[in-house]
Design an enzyme around this catalytic site. Structure first.
Site, PDB file in Angstrom:
ATOM      1  N   GLY A  13       0.817  -1.207   0.000  1.00 31.59           N
ATOM      2  CA  GLY A  13       0.000   0.000   0.000  1.00 31.59           C
ATOM      3  C   GLY A  13       0.849   1.254   0.000  1.00 31.59           C
ATOM      4  N   GLY A  15       0.347   5.498   0.857  1.00 31.06           N
ATOM      5  CA  GLY A  15      -0.490   6.586   1.341  1.00 31.06           C
ATOM      6  C   GLY A  15       0.206   7.913   1.153  1.00 31.06           C
ATOM      7  CG  MET A  17       2.137  11.401   6.185  1.00 28.85           C
ATOM      8  SD  MET A  17       1.940  11.336   7.978  1.00 28.85           S
ATOM      9  CE  MET A  17       3.511  10.638   8.465  1.00 28.85           C
ATOM     10  CB  VAL A  20       2.092  -0.007   4.140  1.00 34.48           C
ATOM     11  CG1 VAL A  20       1.973  -1.129   5.161  1.00 34.48           C
ATOM     12  CG2 VAL A  20       1.636   1.306   4.763  1.00 34.48           C
ATOM     13  CE  LYS A  35       2.217   4.896   8.950  1.00 38.59           C
ATOM     14  NZ  LYS A  35       0.897   5.520   9.242  1.00 38.59           N
ATOM     15  CG  ASP A 130      -7.663  12.481  11.454  1.00 41.52           C
ATOM     16  OD1 ASP A 130      -8.721  13.014  11.061  1.00 41.52           O
ATOM     17  OD2 ASP A 130      -6.741  12.162  10.685  1.00 41.52           O
TER      18      ASP A 130
END
Length: 463
Positions: A13, A15, A17, A20, A35, A130
């Site tokens: 994956g 993202g 930031m 992963v 990550k 969040d």
């Protein structure tokens, strides 16, 4: 190989930031998720701080409904990375995109598990800040059992910290996702666990209706709507929603934090009766595997409803707090100063009225420094107030729409009190700082005495 013991196997994956990877922890043989901070973000202090914050916030929080962060590395010779348990399944955001509104009991069961996770986090002194569908993960257990994990504590606040420390950035940018943020978060006020309760209520509302409780596309209108618009009751949007559950969600979404459930455990108890009306099964994923820590791109904001668009307020969200200290170029032994503040302006209120408070003068050896020369009370306030619209436009056009941002500028002025330039402190040649410089050049700062020149320090803060 990272950290001399994590052998990366495959990327699973990407993202905003981090990337992963599925990895093997060589000393234990365990399969984990790693990550790794994106290459272009390495060396950015705020990004390193966010990774460190996630590890710090979860270090003392162990619970079946919270993703486990097992290790954190930030060494000079390799990129920063977090080591977490490897999860297979999908985020709530993905599920909602596929299925739309969920059965009532299934939605309540998901929210119930997240509320249980919040009980543990809050008892450990951690406020998530969040909560949103991207950070709620539904684990594929291979059975009909529902397993929910709360993800991403990267912007969490530890209760012993003040808000500025918890923010993790020098600029004080908004923390959270506006569509799910409590009004006090939008206003940059101190938050406690009740802000998480509001955000979870917003997620539950979306699970049941297929739409956010505050669904406005424009960011300025969104800020006003979060603080003032009251979402339609669930029972008025879906006939099969019990009035009792509708009232639970309505309480979580109260604008006043004091009117919400005071503690997460009370929300757990309130949701309990609605989790058993029908089977709440875990979603089965058709794709291979997904690591929990991968943040997904947020779903596009839906167009604003006509009623909200008609009542949206267009007043500026910029609240300037001007810390003005004379650093005069003509032989002053010490400097005095003024502080200009604005009274709580929001997009739905009248424009702020600036007031001026003279700061204590800096002490000098043998006594008190002479009074600051050059400006009289009120003149600076009036001159800065005239540029508020232009300054706010700089934030909007530069993509800096965070309500809580604050930036410090040094304004150099001529003997006639005209601003010659504005430089961000510390210096950052960004589109925003260049726009602020253009907006303030030529501004007359009151009525200084003849042949006086110097510098004014200005803090611009958006609330």
């Amino acid at each position: 190989m990272l950290g001399q013991k994590y052998q990366l196997r495959q990327r699973i994956g990407v993202g905003g930031m981090g990337t992963v990877y599925e990895a093997e922890q060589l000393d234990t043989g365990r399969t984990v998720a790693v990550k790794v901070l994106q290459q272009h973000l390495i060396g950015v202090p705020a990004m390193h701080a966010r990774f460190r914050r996630e590890a710090q916030a979860t270090a003392g929080v162990r619970h079946p409904n919270i993703v486990e962060v097992m290790d954190f590395h930030d060494a000079p010779d390799e990129p920063p990375f977090l080591v977490m348990e490897l999860l297979r399944g999908q985020t709530l955001n993905t599920l909602l995109k596929k299925e739309g509104p969920l059965p009532v009991a299934r939605a309540a069961a998901i929210a119930h598990q997240v509320a249980i996770a919040l009980v543990t986090a809050h008892q450990a002194g951690v406020i998530h800040r969040d909560i949103k569908p991207d950070n709620i993960f539904l684990v594929d257990t291979g059975t009909e059992a529902l397993q929910v994990k709360l993800l991403d504590f990267g912007v969490a606040r530890l209760m012993h910290e003040d808000d500025a420390t918890a923010l993790g950035t020098a600029n004080g940018a908004w923390v959270g996702t506006p569509s799910y943020m409590a009004p006090e978060q939008i206003r940059c006020r101190p938050v406690d666990g009740r802000a998480d309760i509001y955000s979870l209520g917003a997620c539950l509302y979306q699970m049941v209706t297929g739409q956010r409780p505050i669904d406005v596309a424009d960011n300025v209108a969104l800020v006003s709507a979060v603080m003032h618009d009251v979402p339609a009751p669930l029972s008025g949007l879906r006939m099969d929603v019990p009035d009792g559950l509708s009232q639970v969600v309505e309480r979580t979404l109260q604008k006043d934090a004091a009117a919400r459930f005071p503690e997460a455990h009370e929300l757990v108890q309130a949701l309990e009766p609605w989790t058993h009306a029908a089977p709440a099964t875990a979603p089965r994923t058709a794709a291979a595997s997904t690591a929990a820590p991968v943040p997904e791109a947020p779903a596009p904001e839906a167009p604003a409803a006509k009623a909200r668009a008609a009542t949206a307020h267009e007043r500026s969200p910029l609240q300037p707090i001007l810390l003005v200290g004379s650093a005069l170029a003509v032989g002053l032994a010490a400097t005095g100063g003024l502080i200009l503040t604005a009274s709580g302006m929001t997009p739905a209120e009248e424009p702020a009225v600036l007031r001026v408070i003279e700061l204590p003068r800096a002490p000098v050896e043998g006594g008190v420094a002479p009074a600051a020369q050059g400006y009289s009370e009120g003149w600076i306030a009036e001159s800065i107030e005239a540029r508020v619209a232009a300054l706010d436009g700089c934030y909007t056009h530069s993509g800096e729409d965070a309500a809580c941002r604050q930036d410090t500028y040094a304004l150099v002025y001529s003997p006639k009190g005209v601003v010659l330039g504005a430089r961000m402190r510390p210096h950052q040649p960004t589109a925003l700082s260049q726009c602020i410089d253009r907006a303030l050049r030529g501004l007359t700062l009151g009525k200084p005495r003849p042949a006086m020149a110097g510098t004014v320090t200005v803090l611009l803060r958006r609330e």
